[in-house]
Design an enzyme around this catalytic site. Structure first.
Site, PDB file in Angstrom:
ATOM      1  N   LYS A  11      30.463  29.127  16.727  1.00 49.59           N
ATOM      2  CA  LYS A  11      31.156  28.704  17.952  1.00 49.59           C
ATOM      3  C   LYS A  11      30.518  27.419  18.508  1.00 49.59           C
ATOM      4  O   LYS A  11      29.400  27.056  18.110  1.00 49.59           O
ATOM      5  CB  LYS A  11      31.082  29.841  18.981  1.00 49.59           C
ATOM      6  CG  LYS A  11      31.835  31.122  18.578  1.00 49.59           C
ATOM      7  CD  LYS A  11      31.682  32.208  19.672  1.00 49.59           C
ATOM      8  CE  LYS A  11      32.493  33.457  19.384  1.00 49.59           C
ATOM      9  NZ  LYS A  11      32.383  34.464  20.487  1.00 49.59           N
ATOM     10  N   PHE A  59      38.786  37.366  31.612  1.00 52.87           N
ATOM     11  CA  PHE A  59      38.022  36.236  31.053  1.00 52.87           C
ATOM     12  C   PHE A  59      38.753  35.527  29.910  1.00 52.87           C
ATOM     13  O   PHE A  59      38.199  34.633  29.274  1.00 52.87           O
ATOM     14  CB  PHE A  59      36.636  36.704  30.585  1.00 52.87           C
ATOM     15  CG  PHE A  59      36.654  37.806  29.555  1.00 52.87           C
ATOM     16  CD1 PHE A  59      36.875  37.530  28.214  1.00 52.87           C
ATOM     17  CD2 PHE A  59      36.451  39.134  29.928  1.00 52.87           C
ATOM     18  CE1 PHE A  59      36.902  38.540  27.258  1.00 52.87           C
ATOM     19  CE2 PHE A  59      36.469  40.157  28.973  1.00 52.87           C
ATOM     20  CZ  PHE A  59      36.702  39.848  27.638  1.00 52.87           C
ATOM     21  N   ARG A  94      28.543  41.821  10.380  1.00 53.20           N
ATOM     22  CA  ARG A  94      28.474  42.288  11.779  1.00 53.20           C
ATOM     23  C   ARG A  94      27.052  42.740  12.127  1.00 53.20           C
ATOM     24  O   ARG A  94      26.583  42.544  13.246  1.00 53.20           O
ATOM     25  CB  ARG A  94      29.444  43.454  12.017  1.00 53.20           C
ATOM     26  CG  ARG A  94      30.917  43.071  12.099  1.00 53.20           C
ATOM     27  CD  ARG A  94      31.330  42.296  13.327  1.00 53.20           C
ATOM     28  NE  ARG A  94      31.290  43.023  14.563  1.00 53.20           N
ATOM     29  CZ  ARG A  94      31.965  42.661  15.657  1.00 53.20           C
ATOM     30  NH1 ARG A  94      32.754  41.583  15.659  1.00 53.20           N
ATOM     31  NH2 ARG A  94      31.844  43.336  16.763  1.00 53.20           N
ATOM     32  N   THR A 100      28.235  42.447  20.648  1.00 56.08           N
ATOM     33  CA  THR A 100      29.016  41.436  21.373  1.00 56.08           C
ATOM     34  C   THR A 100      28.239  40.872  22.572  1.00 56.08           C
ATOM     35  O   THR A 100      28.215  39.662  22.785  1.00 56.08           O
ATOM     36  CB  THR A 100      30.339  42.073  21.864  1.00 56.08           C
ATOM     37  OG1 THR A 100      31.011  42.644  20.740  1.00 56.08           O
ATOM     38  CG2 THR A 100      31.227  41.042  22.527  1.00 56.08           C
ATOM     39  N   ARG A 111      23.040  37.027  17.526  1.00 55.07           N
ATOM     40  CA  ARG A 111      23.395  37.019  18.948  1.00 55.07           C
ATOM     41  C   ARG A 111      22.217  37.405  19.833  1.00 55.07           C
ATOM     42  O   ARG A 111      22.043  36.850  20.916  1.00 55.07           O
ATOM     43  CB  ARG A 111      24.585  37.949  19.179  1.00 55.07           C
ATOM     44  CG  ARG A 111      25.897  37.363  18.653  1.00 55.07           C
ATOM     45  CD  ARG A 111      27.002  38.402  18.654  1.00 55.07           C
ATOM     46  NE  ARG A 111      28.325  37.815  18.450  1.00 55.07           N
ATOM     47  CZ  ARG A 111      29.437  38.540  18.366  1.00 55.07           C
ATOM     48  NH1 ARG A 111      29.402  39.862  18.473  1.00 55.07           N
ATOM     49  NH2 ARG A 111      30.610  37.950  18.196  1.00 55.07           N
ATOM     50  N   HIS A 128      31.331  34.175  15.734  1.00 57.44           N
ATOM     51  CA  HIS A 128      32.367  35.196  15.615  1.00 57.44           C
ATOM     52  C   HIS A 128      32.245  35.820  14.234  1.00 57.44           C
ATOM     53  O   HIS A 128      31.946  35.123  13.266  1.00 57.44           O
ATOM     54  CB  HIS A 128      33.769  34.580  15.746  1.00 57.44           C
ATOM     55  CG  HIS A 128      34.852  35.527  15.306  1.00 57.44           C
ATOM     56  ND1 HIS A 128      35.338  36.501  16.130  1.00 57.44           N
ATOM     57  CD2 HIS A 128      35.476  35.681  14.109  1.00 57.44           C
ATOM     58  CE1 HIS A 128      36.243  37.213  15.464  1.00 57.44           C
ATOM     59  NE2 HIS A 128      36.350  36.737  14.231  1.00 57.44           N
TER      60      HIS A 128
HETATM   61  N1  UDP Z   1      33.660  38.576  25.416  1.00 55.07           N
HETATM   62  C1  UDP Z   1      33.132  38.389  26.679  1.00 55.07           C
HETATM   63  N2  UDP Z   1      33.005  39.470  27.509  1.00 55.07           N
HETATM   64  C2  UDP Z   1      33.385  40.733  27.136  1.00 55.07           C
HETATM   65  C3  UDP Z   1      33.939  40.898  25.850  1.00 55.07           C
HETATM   66  C4  UDP Z   1      34.063  39.806  25.011  1.00 55.07           C
HETATM   67  O1  UDP Z   1      32.762  37.281  27.038  1.00 55.07           O
HETATM   68  O2  UDP Z   1      33.235  41.680  27.929  1.00 55.07           O
HETATM   69  C5  UDP Z   1      33.829  37.400  24.524  1.00 55.07           C
HETATM   70  C6  UDP Z   1      32.639  37.239  23.568  1.00 55.07           C
HETATM   71  O3  UDP Z   1      32.420  35.851  23.362  1.00 55.07           O
HETATM   72  C7  UDP Z   1      33.154  37.916  22.310  1.00 55.07           C
HETATM   73  C8  UDP Z   1      34.636  37.527  22.334  1.00 55.07           C
HETATM   74  O4  UDP Z   1      34.978  37.583  23.721  1.00 55.07           O
HETATM   75  O5  UDP Z   1      32.493  37.475  21.149  1.00 55.07           O
HETATM   76  C9  UDP Z   1      35.546  38.446  21.540  1.00 55.07           C
HETATM   77  O6  UDP Z   1      35.395  39.773  22.003  1.00 55.07           O
HETATM   78  P1  UDP Z   1      35.366  41.016  21.024  1.00 55.07           P
HETATM   79  O7  UDP Z   1      35.495  42.236  21.865  1.00 55.07           O
HETATM   80  O8  UDP Z   1      36.347  40.819  19.919  1.00 55.07           O
HETATM   81  O9  UDP Z   1      33.858  41.000  20.472  1.00 55.07           O
HETATM   82  P2  UDP Z   1      33.268  40.497  19.060  1.00 55.07           P
HETATM   83  O10 UDP Z   1      34.197  40.996  17.988  1.00 55.07           O
HETATM   84  O11 UDP Z   1      33.192  38.984  19.106  1.00 55.07           O
HETATM   85  O12 UDP Z   1      31.905  41.119  18.969  1.00 55.07           O
HETATM   86 MG    MG Z   2      36.246  40.871  17.803  1.00 55.01          MG
END
Ligand code: UDP
Ligand code: MG
Length: 170
Positions: A11, A59, A94, A100, A111, A128
């Site tokens: 990102k 968001f 992952r 996340t 992360r 991501h």
């Molecule tokens: N995100 C955030 N707040 C949240 C959930 C998600 O800022 O409560 C953002 C974060 O950058 C995350 C992206 O949205 O990587 C996509 O969310 P997802 O739930 O798909 O999580 P990921 O698969 O990236 O772990």
């Molecule tokens: Mg996701």
């Protein structure tokens, strides 16, 4: 187990923090191989489709701005996109990427090491990674064309691009 493909995006915050090398070194621990790589400046539509599962979250708009690099500015208004391939690729990546929420991610994950929570509350989490096989296929087809991958992952069909023969996803 059958081989899997998974999408990884570095990102804009990962680019701004000069983390490309660190991230790729961590991902190399998986022993997976890269079968596609490109630099992309996604339009809003593509990012909205990429994050369609979050479209009702408060968001969402900020998240789309984030992936488009609008929060990090030129020359970081882009992402690096990779397709990693091999056994159990989705789960392996992952695991290395981490949770996340960067505050909840294990400190040794990407992360956990490099992410932060912005003052807006958005998780600025550097990378991501696809979360399951259906998402991986959907995301890879969104970010890559068939002839940008060195493995034939999914059915493709001939098409024309600028009057030249090309391939599109079937
Ligand atoms: N995100 C955030 N707040 C949240 C959930 C998600 O800022 O409560 C953002 C974060 O950058 C995350 C992206 O949205 O990587 C996509 O969310 P997802 O739930 O798909 O999580 P990921 O698969 O990236 O772990
Ligand atoms: Mg996701």
């Amino acid at each position: 187990m059958q081989k899997q493909a998974t999408l990884v995006l570095i990102k804009p915050d990962g680019l701004k923090k000069s983390l490309t090398g660190n991230i790729m070194s961590k991902l190399a621990e998986s022993k997976l191989v890269i079968i596609g790589a490109r630099v992309a400046r996604p339009d809003r539509k593509l990012v909205e489709i990429h994050y369609q599962h979050l479209k009702d979250k408060p968001f969402f708009s900020g998240l789309v701005d984030y992936l488009q690099g609008k929060l990090h500015g030129e020359p970081y208004d882009r992402v690096l996109a990779f397709v990693y391939y091999g056994e159990n690729a989705i789960e392996k990546v992952r695991k290395i990427v981490g949770a996340t929420n960067p505050e909840e991610a294990e400190p040794t994950t990407i992360r956990g090491s490099y992410g932060r929570i912005m003052t807006s509350g958005l998780f600025e989490n550097v990378v991501h990674a696809s979360s399951d096989p259906a998402d991986a296929e959907r995301e890879i087809k969104l970010w890559f064309k068939p002839d940008e991958l060195v493995v034939d992952l999914y059915p493709a069909k001939p098409c024309a691009h600028n009057n030249q023969p090309a391939l599109d996803w079937a």
